[in-house]
Design a protein around this motif. Structure first.
Motif, PDB file in Angstrom:
ATOM      1  N   GLY A  65       0.824  -1.203   0.000  1.00 48.14           N
ATOM      2  CA  GLY A  65       0.000   0.000   0.000  1.00 48.14           C
ATOM      3  C   GLY A  65       0.859   1.255   0.000  1.00 48.14           C
ATOM      4  N   GLY A  66       1.633   1.411   1.051  1.00 49.13           N
ATOM      5  CA  GLY A  66       2.527   2.545   1.151  1.00 49.13           C
ATOM      6  C   GLY A  66       1.808   3.874   1.251  1.00 49.13           C
ATOM      7  N   LEU A  67       2.601   4.941   1.214  1.00 50.04           N
ATOM      8  CA  LEU A  67       2.082   6.299   1.363  1.00 50.04           C
ATOM      9  C   LEU A  67       1.138   6.676   0.223  1.00 50.04           C
ATOM     10  N   GLY A  68       1.477   6.272  -1.000  1.00 52.53           N
ATOM     11  CA  GLY A  68       0.644   6.621  -2.150  1.00 52.53           C
ATOM     12  C   GLY A  68      -0.760   6.059  -2.034  1.00 52.53           C
ATOM     13  N   GLN A  69      -0.864   4.821  -1.604  1.00 50.62           N
ATOM     14  CA  GLN A  69      -2.186   4.213  -1.453  1.00 50.62           C
ATOM     15  C   GLN A  69      -2.979   4.892  -0.345  1.00 50.62           C
ATOM     16  N   ARG A  70      -2.309   5.234   0.733  1.00 49.85           N
ATOM     17  CA  ARG A  70      -3.005   5.907   1.825  1.00 49.85           C
ATOM     18  C   ARG A  70      -3.538   7.266   1.378  1.00 49.85           C
ATOM     19  N   ILE A  71      -2.744   8.001   0.621  1.00 47.50           N
ATOM     20  CA  ILE A  71      -3.183   9.307   0.125  1.00 47.50           C
ATOM     21  C   ILE A  71      -4.356   9.142  -0.832  1.00 47.50           C
ATOM     22  N   ALA A  72      -4.257   8.162  -1.742  1.00 48.94           N
ATOM     23  CA  ALA A  72      -5.333   7.935  -2.706  1.00 48.94           C
ATOM     24  C   ALA A  72      -6.620   7.564  -1.999  1.00 48.94           C
ATOM     25  N   TYR A  73      -6.512   6.696  -1.005  1.00 48.01           N
ATOM     26  CA  TYR A  73      -7.706   6.294  -0.269  1.00 48.01           C
ATOM     27  C   TYR A  73      -8.304   7.483   0.480  1.00 48.01           C
ATOM     28  N   ALA A  74      -7.457   8.245   1.129  1.00 51.33           N
ATOM     29  CA  ALA A  74      -7.938   9.398   1.897  1.00 51.33           C
ATOM     30  C   ALA A  74      -8.644  10.406   0.993  1.00 51.33           C
ATOM     31  N   PHE A  75      -8.106  10.646  -0.184  1.00 54.21           N
ATOM     32  CA  PHE A  75      -8.661  11.646  -1.097  1.00 54.21           C
ATOM     33  C   PHE A  75     -10.089  11.293  -1.491  1.00 54.21           C
ATOM     34  N   GLY A  76     -10.397   9.991  -1.506  1.00 55.40           N
ATOM     35  CA  GLY A  76     -11.732   9.572  -1.919  1.00 55.40           C
ATOM     36  C   GLY A  76     -12.843  10.162  -1.083  1.00 55.40           C
ATOM     37  N   ASN A  77     -12.632  10.257   0.232  1.00 54.17           N
ATOM     38  CA  ASN A  77     -13.707  10.740   1.097  1.00 54.17           C
ATOM     39  C   ASN A  77     -13.854  12.252   1.064  1.00 54.17           C
ATOM     40  N   LEU A  78     -12.907  12.961   0.451  1.00 54.11           N
ATOM     41  CA  LEU A  78     -13.042  14.402   0.293  1.00 54.11           C
ATOM     42  C   LEU A  78     -14.290  14.715  -0.528  1.00 54.11           C
ATOM     43  N   GLY A  79     -14.397  14.082  -1.696  1.00 57.03           N
ATOM     44  CA  GLY A  79     -15.561  14.312  -2.547  1.00 57.03           C
ATOM     45  C   GLY A  79     -16.796  13.583  -2.071  1.00 57.03           C
ATOM     46  N   GLN A  80     -16.592  12.421  -1.457  1.00 59.07           N
ATOM     47  CA  GLN A  80     -17.739  11.640  -0.986  1.00 59.07           C
ATOM     48  C   GLN A  80     -18.469  12.359   0.138  1.00 59.07           C
ATOM     49  N   ALA A  81     -17.725  12.949   1.074  1.00 59.39           N
ATOM     50  CA  ALA A  81     -18.339  13.686   2.177  1.00 59.39           C
ATOM     51  C   ALA A  81     -19.008  14.958   1.681  1.00 59.39           C
ATOM     52  N   ALA A  82     -18.382  15.612   0.704  1.00 59.77           N
ATOM     53  CA  ALA A  82     -18.993  16.807   0.118  1.00 59.77           C
ATOM     54  C   ALA A  82     -20.315  16.439  -0.552  1.00 59.77           C
ATOM     55  N   PHE A  83     -20.323  15.326  -1.255  1.00 59.34           N
ATOM     56  CA  PHE A  83     -21.532  14.829  -1.918  1.00 59.34           C
ATOM     57  C   PHE A  83     -22.630  14.558  -0.894  1.00 59.34           C
ATOM     58  N   TYR A  84     -22.276  13.847   0.163  1.00 56.05           N
ATOM     59  CA  TYR A  84     -23.273  13.486   1.181  1.00 56.05           C
ATOM     60  C   TYR A  84     -23.860  14.725   1.844  1.00 56.05           C
ATOM     61  N   ILE A 122     -20.216  21.792  -9.346  1.00 57.19           N
ATOM     62  CA  ILE A 122     -18.922  21.789  -8.643  1.00 57.19           C
ATOM     63  C   ILE A 122     -18.789  20.540  -7.767  1.00 57.19           C
ATOM     64  N   VAL A 123     -19.827  20.218  -7.010  1.00 58.11           N
ATOM     65  CA  VAL A 123     -19.791  19.029  -6.153  1.00 58.11           C
ATOM     66  C   VAL A 123     -19.682  17.764  -7.002  1.00 58.11           C
ATOM     67  N   ALA A 124     -20.357  17.744  -8.140  1.00 63.52           N
ATOM     68  CA  ALA A 124     -20.325  16.570  -9.018  1.00 63.52           C
ATOM     69  C   ALA A 124     -18.928  16.328  -9.579  1.00 63.52           C
ATOM     70  N   VAL A 125     -18.270  17.380 -10.043  1.00 69.03           N
ATOM     71  CA  VAL A 125     -16.912  17.245 -10.588  1.00 69.03           C
ATOM     72  C   VAL A 125     -15.955  16.743  -9.511  1.00 69.03           C
ATOM     73  N   LEU A 126     -16.064  17.309  -8.314  1.00 73.37           N
ATOM     74  CA  LEU A 126     -15.231  16.852  -7.200  1.00 73.37           C
ATOM     75  C   LEU A 126     -15.507  15.387  -6.887  1.00 73.37           C
ATOM     76  N   GLY A 127     -16.782  14.990  -6.963  1.00 77.48           N
ATOM     77  CA  GLY A 127     -17.155  13.608  -6.690  1.00 77.48           C
ATOM     78  C   GLY A 127     -16.506  12.628  -7.649  1.00 77.48           C
ATOM     79  N   ILE A 128     -16.516  12.948  -8.939  1.00 81.07           N
ATOM     80  CA  ILE A 128     -15.910  12.066  -9.941  1.00 81.07           C
ATOM     81  C   ILE A 128     -14.403  11.965  -9.738  1.00 81.07           C
ATOM     82  N   MET A 129     -13.757  13.106  -9.553  1.00 78.71           N
ATOM     83  CA  MET A 129     -12.294  13.117  -9.400  1.00 78.71           C
ATOM     84  C   MET A 129     -11.837  12.274  -8.218  1.00 78.71           C
ATOM     85  N   THR A 130     -12.522  12.405  -7.097  1.00 80.94           N
ATOM     86  CA  THR A 130     -12.074  11.707  -5.887  1.00 80.94           C
ATOM     87  C   THR A 130     -12.394  10.215  -5.932  1.00 80.94           C
ATOM     88  N   ALA A 131     -13.532   9.856  -6.498  1.00 79.12           N
ATOM     89  CA  ALA A 131     -13.869   8.435  -6.623  1.00 79.12           C
ATOM     90  C   ALA A 131     -12.882   7.730  -7.546  1.00 79.12           C
TER      91      ALA A 131
END
Length: 510
Positions: free
Chosen positions: A15-34, A216-225
């Protein structure tokens, strides 16, 4: 060193640092969406969507929309475990969870932009057709968002089976989720107002501003997912390798209802979620109609964001010395104090902000404790029933969030109508009765739910870090010897009894 420890070490190396960052970034857009859907969609519906419609018809349509949202999301009590089962039984070369990040993020985000566009003005053409198209669109949106949400949190046990490593991923997701969800609170009014001015020349909320917000929220959602879809890698541990056959929908429901710890954690969280989302859903009304200071509302997002940014990385550190059970209890006590202050001093902006600090700071402690308790209940259920249901188990929390959000939508719509907080109403139009109705729904009723949530957790939730470590050891031994059978209740009870002795004074050293 056990096979599981080897597997966990391999998980961390791959996994390493890159995987952790990628995983973390996902909830940025997901939480904004919710947050956009659970809080501001109904604000949009009550304030702007029907502004070009006759007032009597608009009131009826607001009631219809809020009722439909509640009905659709309550129906997810039965749908989300099925979606979790679908994810659990997905087998592709990209893994079990990543495909749903890709497709779920894409479809739900596009449809979010559509609903915030007012279905492209259809309501002003044919209100009946608007309702029909809205229902279809909202259901599809909700299903694909659920698939994204379930696969995101369900991925944690696929990344590691170590409790501390899981807390790291959970903390990272909560950290970025705090940024994404609270950034929406900070930016919603400025964004809507700015784009309304750009397209209409008026310094007020218009449809064009809400459409821009949705895009804006939709674009962020796609990028983070898609960051999660392409930036993470699922790993196989001994526990997962021996649990490929997850069964059908009936087995999924059976797994849920046989896992008593999952159910008690879920009930405690549901009571909390309804209270929390109800209150956050009407905070804008507090500032607009009670305090008569709508501009100050953005500060609530700042408070919530800072609280999340501080508490998310702090949680794993605190949890090394304080059992998460006590972190949860401390968080609930803080929220009880906050509700009392909001109920008694809702017209004093200084005390309101102090109360909001006490309200938002423990949110991360409560959320992460629930996520980790549900995640650890996967091995509890596997030992008890011989089945490992990752996505099904972790579909419960998103399902409960959406139930809470649905009820919040209904409550917000009810308050807006009952207290006259719709359309062009201002603080000057509010009567003592209006304010009293608002306070009952926004503060007093949620306070009762928070107290009940605390009682359920303290009296019924037994799974702890120590108990989970003992369950994993038991599972390793039984998987190695081929002893896993359909009924493993006794070993679980033994682990629970042993954990109860030592859990008062120590946590597991990971």
């Amino acid at each position: 060193m056990s096979n599981e420890n080897v597997a966990d070490g391999d998980v961390r190396r791959k996994g390493g640092l890159g995987q952790r960052i990628a995983y973390a970034f996902g909830n940025l857009g997901q939480a904004a969406f919710y947050n956009a859907m659970s809080t501001y969609f109904i604000v949009y519906v009550t304030s702007c969507l029907f502004s070009g419609v006759d007032k009597a018809l608009a009131a009826k349509l607001i009631g219809v929309i809020t009722s439909l949202v509640v009905i659709i999301r309550i129906a997810e009590i039965f749908v989300d475990p099925l979606l979790g089962n679908l994810v659990d039984n997905t087998n592709t070369k990209w893994g079990r969870f990543r495909p749903w990040q890709f497709f779920g993020g894409l479809v739900s985000s596009v449809l979010l932009a559509v609903v915030f566009s007012g279905m492209f003005g259809l309501v002003n053409v044919n209100s009946t057709l608007f309702i029909v198209v809205f229902v279809i669109t909202f259901i599809v949106l909700d299903v694909f968002y659920s698939l994204r949400d379930i696969s995101y949190w369900g991925m944690i046990p696929a990344l590691s089976s170590d409790s501390h490593e899981r807390s790291t991923y959970t903390a990272l997701g909560s950290f970025t989720g705090s940024i994404g969800g609270n950034a929406i609170t900070i930016l919603v009014i400025p964004v809507v107002t700015y784009f309304s001015w750009v397209f209409t020349g008026e310094n007020a909320e218009h449809q064009s501003g809400w459409t821009a917000f949705g895009i804006i929220v939709a674009v962020l959602g796609i990028m983070t997912a898609w960051t999660v879809a392409f930036g993470t890698r699922e790993n196989q541990s001994a526990l997962r390798a021996n649990a490929e056959d997850n069964g059908g929908p009936l087995q999924a429901f059976k797994a849920v209802f046989q896992n008593d710890q999952l159910l008690w954690v879920a009930l405690s969280y549901l009571l909390y979620a309804i209270a929390n989302v109800t209150t956050t859903g009407v905070l804008l009304f507090l500032f607009k109609f009670v305090l008569d200071n709508q501009a100050a509302f953005s500060a609530t997002g700042v408070i919530a964001m800072i609280a999340g940014l501080v508490m998310s990385p702090l949680y794993p550190i605190l949890n090394r010395y304080i059992p998460r059970r006590y972190l949860y209890i401390g968080g609930m006590v803080s929220m009880i104090v906050a509700y009392v202050m909001l109920a008694l001093f809702s017209s004093n902006i200084v005390l309101v902000f102090i109360a909001l600090v006490l309200f938002y700071v423990p949110g991360t402690l409560i959320m992460m404790t629930v996520i980790l308790s549900l995640t650890d209940s996967i091995e509890y259920g596997q030992l008890k029933n011989g089945k490992r249901n990752e996505a099904v188990t972790l579909s419960i929390r998103p399902m409960l969030d959406k139930i809470g959000g649905a009820l919040s939508n209904g409550i917000v719509g009810f308050i807006a109508l009952a207290a006259g907080m719709t359309g062009d109403a201002t603080a000057a139009d509010m009567t003592p009765t209006n304010i009293h109705v608002f306070k009952i729904c926004a503060f007093y009723a949620p306070l009762i739910l928070i107290v009940l949530s605390l009682v359920v957790f303290v009296s019924k939730v037994k799974i702890t870090e120590k108990m989970h470590a003992q369950i994993v050891d038991e599972l390793e031994a039984k998987l190695a010897s081929g002893e896993i059978v359909d009924d493993e209740a006794q070993p679980v009870e033994a682990a629970e009894a042993a954990a109860a002795v030592g859990d008062e004074t120590q946590t597991v050293k990971n």
